[in-house]
Design a protein around this motif. Structure first.
Motif, short mmCIF file in Angstrom:
data_model
loop_
_atom_site.label_atom_id
_atom_site.label_comp_id
_atom_site.label_asym_id
_atom_site.label_seq_id
_atom_site.Cartn_x
_atom_site.Cartn_y
_atom_site.Cartn_z
N ILE A 1 0.83 -1.20 0.00
CA ILE A 1 0.00 0.00 0.00
C ILE A 1 0.87 1.25 0.00
O ILE A 1 0.60 2.21 -0.72
N LYS A 2 1.95 1.23 0.78
CA LYS A 2 2.85 2.40 0.79
C LYS A 2 3.43 2.65 -0.60
O LYS A 2 3.55 3.80 -1.04
N SER A 3 3.81 1.55 -1.29
CA SER A 3 4.42 1.75 -2.60
C SER A 3 3.39 2.31 -3.58
O SER A 3 3.74 3.10 -4.46
N ILE A 4 2.10 1.92 -3.42
CA ILE A 4 1.06 2.52 -4.28
C ILE A 4 0.97 4.00 -4.03
O ILE A 4 0.86 4.81 -4.96
N GLN A 5 1.03 4.40 -2.76
CA GLN A 5 0.93 5.83 -2.44
C GLN A 5 2.05 6.61 -3.12
O GLN A 5 1.82 7.65 -3.74
N LEU A 6 3.28 6.07 -3.02
CA LEU A 6 4.42 6.74 -3.66
C LEU A 6 4.20 6.82 -5.17
O LEU A 6 4.38 7.87 -5.80
N TYR A 7 3.79 5.67 -5.76
CA TYR A 7 3.62 5.61 -7.21
C TYR A 7 2.57 6.61 -7.67
O TYR A 7 2.76 7.30 -8.67
N LEU A 8 1.46 6.72 -6.91
CA LEU A 8 0.39 7.62 -7.33
C LEU A 8 0.84 9.08 -7.30
O LEU A 8 0.49 9.86 -8.19
N VAL A 9 1.63 9.45 -6.28
CA VAL A 9 2.13 10.83 -6.22
C VAL A 9 2.98 11.11 -7.44
O VAL A 9 2.79 12.12 -8.14
N ILE A 10 3.90 10.18 -7.75
CA ILE A 10 4.79 10.39 -8.89
C ILE A 10 4.00 10.42 -10.19
O ILE A 10 4.21 11.30 -11.04
N TYR A 11 3.07 9.49 -10.33
CA TYR A 11 2.25 9.40 -11.54
C TYR A 11 1.49 10.69 -11.75
O TYR A 11 1.47 11.25 -12.86
N MET A 12 0.86 11.18 -10.68
CA MET A 12 0.05 12.38 -10.83
C MET A 12 0.90 13.57 -11.26
O MET A 12 0.55 14.29 -12.21
N ILE A 13 2.05 13.75 -10.60
CA ILE A 13 2.87 14.93 -10.92
C ILE A 13 3.39 14.84 -12.35
O ILE A 13 3.32 15.82 -13.11
N SER A 14 3.84 13.64 -12.77
CA SER A 14 4.37 13.54 -14.13
C SER A 14 3.27 13.76 -15.17
O SER A 14 3.48 14.48 -16.15
N VAL A 15 2.10 13.12 -14.97
CA VAL A 15 1.04 13.23 -15.97
C VAL A 15 0.53 14.66 -16.07
O VAL A 15 0.31 15.18 -17.17
#
Lengths: 486, 187
Positions: free
Chosen positions: A326-340
């Motif tokens: 779950i923690k790795s999803i949170q990190l991934y979502l932050v990165i995904y959102m900022i890049s997109v």
């Protein structure tokens, strides 16, 4: 209703009041550029105020409104992300909509209220409040998809989204009613208790399984994963670009956060059932999203398929079933959102010089480097980041999800994830190749306002320097957790 | 007495629902449909479910049936043509109808509820006699206050959306200028 409830609900209340105020303001001060500008300021201000109130007024781990909603630290983390993302969307939409001459006060009204819906969805702890939050969000999105009323493609996407969304809501509601019939509870924690009891007594789970599968189908429609993805490319292509940026990020983050919460609170003891479903869905989304995207020529369609791929990737983190996942999803979502969001800001700054249309075709990006090296290089950095090249941010998102998958011995899933990441790197690199090495086919005019320049610079700095403070972000994420039992 | 009324009302329901399908004029069909709804509302009152019967009157007759009438008047539907394919669908339709009848029969025969007995939905809490509407109101405006408000916001969004998507400024559309209208001199 106590005063405390209002305090804990303050972030949503601010948004609701401001959205109604915007509507009234729009009626009394007829369309002129000054009043639209004021409305724009009000909506940005209300989002900032709402963010502020989450930090200062809302204390975590408290239920409110007769146990219909709850704010745990996990919820608050996602609420903050959603609000930041929405601020960026409002900022980049403003110039785009003015340019197309379709700006209306209702746009800000709808964006704010769909954010309210997402916030309620994330913080719900009862299937009734969850359903209403989801509906509030999706009804706003249907209207936003069809927002460009003089464009037939936008109307088409609105109708498609509406029909598919209504169908999926119906399926979801049917599943919820079955769950209620089985457990006689609408509260997530009570459902969890009831299922635990039934598991101990070894009861017949057929009817619960049916309800559970129906609910999952409804939620999968909302986050657009295979086999519930058909609507996504058409809807993303047809809607106005800034609204596509909204679709690819904010509602998906909300729905995914809710999915995590839903699987980990009411169905916590039912891991064996959802494991298989998510496993299949995850593998097919990754494969489909990466292979079909190869042949796309429209950047919005391409990003739609790439988001299907990313969602499949994120489901691995849920499948792991541990806190690290779950923690790795949170990190991934932050990165995904900022890049997109950075990527969409770049796309929104490109126009064809001869006919003044915004560029959507990837082939038209050719020779951008000769026109404007800043936008060309930001495209390159952000696309490398999304593709997952090592020093950039996207790599760390993928890395932590894969680590948690390998720790839980999900080897086949990790292999598929790595292979599809390589395939998807191809089409991201193709865009970079077109921008840097192809001969220009038409004249591109680049106009970036100060705000969009700022957004692009922030997203680039984040992508490049994440390697330095990734441990700090992980520490922040580690301090959040889902309240699995009361 | 109740059982006598029940049979009258249910006969009206059965006959008028048959007439909904069989009448030649679609307007008549909708009017018979309204009669079905109205009599069903009476049946709910027999069950002491006065809230449901009110909702049925308001929602189905007040909104849905009127909408049907509008649709029929707006669209030029040739019902006689549609009816020609009636016989083609008859075998499948009667099979489905038969299955539904069997299911209903099974459920009713298995249920422990005695229909002749007067069902009572109302509750006696303490000395005060509370009816359905009061109970629902008491819960809806206190415990589920948030859900009530949220539904209101959803309806507001739906209304704004419908207006936003359909209202457009066309050239040549006839519109009344209220100011001019008021200032108009009598001739």
């Amino acid at each position: 209703m106590l005063l405390n409830d209002i305090k804990l609900f303050s972030s949503e209340i601010i948004l609701i009041i401001c959205s109604v105020f915007i509507l009234m303001y729009g009626i009394f001060f007829k369309d002129n550029s000054q009043s639209i500008k004021n409305i724009f300021y009000i909506s940005v201000l209300s989002l900032i105020l709402s963010f502020y109130s989450i930090i200062y007024f809302v204390n975590p781990e408290m239920s409110f409104f007769n146990n219909l909603l709850i704010n745990d630290t996990f919820t608050l983390f996602f609420k903050k992300i959603v609000l930041i993302g929405t601020i960026v969307i409002v900022l980049i939409s403003y110039n785009y909509l003015i340019d197309l001459e379709i700006i209306k006060p209702e746009f800000f009204f709808l964006i704010l209220l769909s954010t309210v819906g997402i916030l309620i969805l994330i913080s719900s702890r009862n299937i009734l409040s969850m359903y209403l939050g989801l509906e509030l969000q999706s009804i706003c999105l249907y209207i936003l998809a069809a927002y460009k009323t003089n464009d037939i493609k936008s109307s088409e996407s609105g109708i498609k989204y509406f029909i598919i969304g209504a169908l999926s809501s119906g399926i979801l509601l049917y599943g919820l009613s079955i769950i209620y019939g089985f457990t006689n509870a609408t509260d997530f924690y009570e459902i969890s208790e009831s299922i635990k009891l039934s598991l101990q007594n070894d009861e017949n789970f057929l009817i619960l399984n049916i309800g559970f599968v129906l609910i999952l189908s409804g939620l999968f429609f909302k986050i657009a994963v295979v086999p519930f993805h058909m609507w996504a490319p058409d809807v993303y292509e047809g809607s106005p670009t800034s609204i596509t940026a909204f679709f690819t990020t904010i509602p998906k983050i909300g729905a995914l956060a809710f999915l995590i919460k839903f699987l980990n609170i009411p169905f916590e003891n039912y891991y064996s059932a959802w494991f298989q479903i998510l496993y299949v869905v995850s593998i097919f989304s990754m494969i489909y999203g990466s292979i079909v995207a190869i042949n796309q020529s429209n950047i919005k369609r391409l990003l739609a398929y790439s988001s299907i791929n990313h969602m499949g990737f994120l489901l691995i983190g849920i499948l792991v079933g541990t806190q690290t996942g779950i923690k790795s999803i949170q990190l991934y979502l932050v990165i995904y959102m900022i890049s997109v969001l950075g990527l969409f800001t770049c796309v929104l700054s490109l126009k064809n010089k001869s006919n003044e249309l915004y560029l959507e075709n990837i082939g038209d990006f050719s020779g951008l480097i000769k026109k404007n090296s800043f936008v060309a290089f930001s495209f390159a950095v952000l696309l490398f980041s999304i593709a997952g090249l090592p020093p950039l941010a996207g790599f760390f998102g993928k890395l932590y999800i894969l680590i948690s998958a390998i720790e839980s011995k999900l080897y086949i899933l990790s292999i598929v994830a790595i292979l599809t990441s390589i395939v998807s790197a191809f089409y991201y690199l193709r865009i970079i190749k077109i921008i840097f090495f192809d001969e220009p086919v038409n004249d591109i005019s680049v106009n970036t306002s100060i705000v969009s320049k700022l957004i692009i610079i922030i997203s680039i700095i984040f992508s490049i320097t994440l390697i330095l403070f990734v441990s700090d972000i992980l520490e922040l994420i580690n301090s959040t957790s889902i309240l699995t039992n009361l | 007495m109740t059982i006598f009324l029940f049979f009258i009302v249910s006969t009206v329901i059965v006959v008028s629902s048959l007439l909904v399908i069989l009448s030649k004029n679609p307007i008549h069909s909708v009017l018979f449909l309204i009669l079905v709804f109205f009599n069903t509302a009476i049946l709910f009152i027999f069950l002491n479910a006065e809230f449901l019967s009110m909702i049925l009157l308001i929602v189905y007759i007040g909104a849905v049936a009127v909408l049907f009438l509008f649709v029929i008047m707006m669209l030029d539907i040739n019902v006689a043509k549609l009816r020609k394919s009636f016989l083609n669908y008859l075998p499948l339709a009667s099979l489905i109808g038969f299955i539904i009848f069997l299911e209903l029969f099974y459920v009713v025969s298995q249920s422990k509820l005695d229909i002749a007995d007067e069902a009572s939905v109302s509750l006696n809490i303490g000395d005060k006699f509370l009816n359905n509407t009061k109970i629902i109101g008491n819960i809806l405006y206190t415990d589920y206050f948030l859900l009530f408000q949220l539904s209101g916001i959803i309806l507001l969004v739906a209304m704004i959306g419908a207006i936003l998507l359909t209202l457009r400024k066309r050239s040549g559309a006839k519109k009344q200028n209220i100011h001019d209208q008021i200032l108009r001199k009598n001739k």
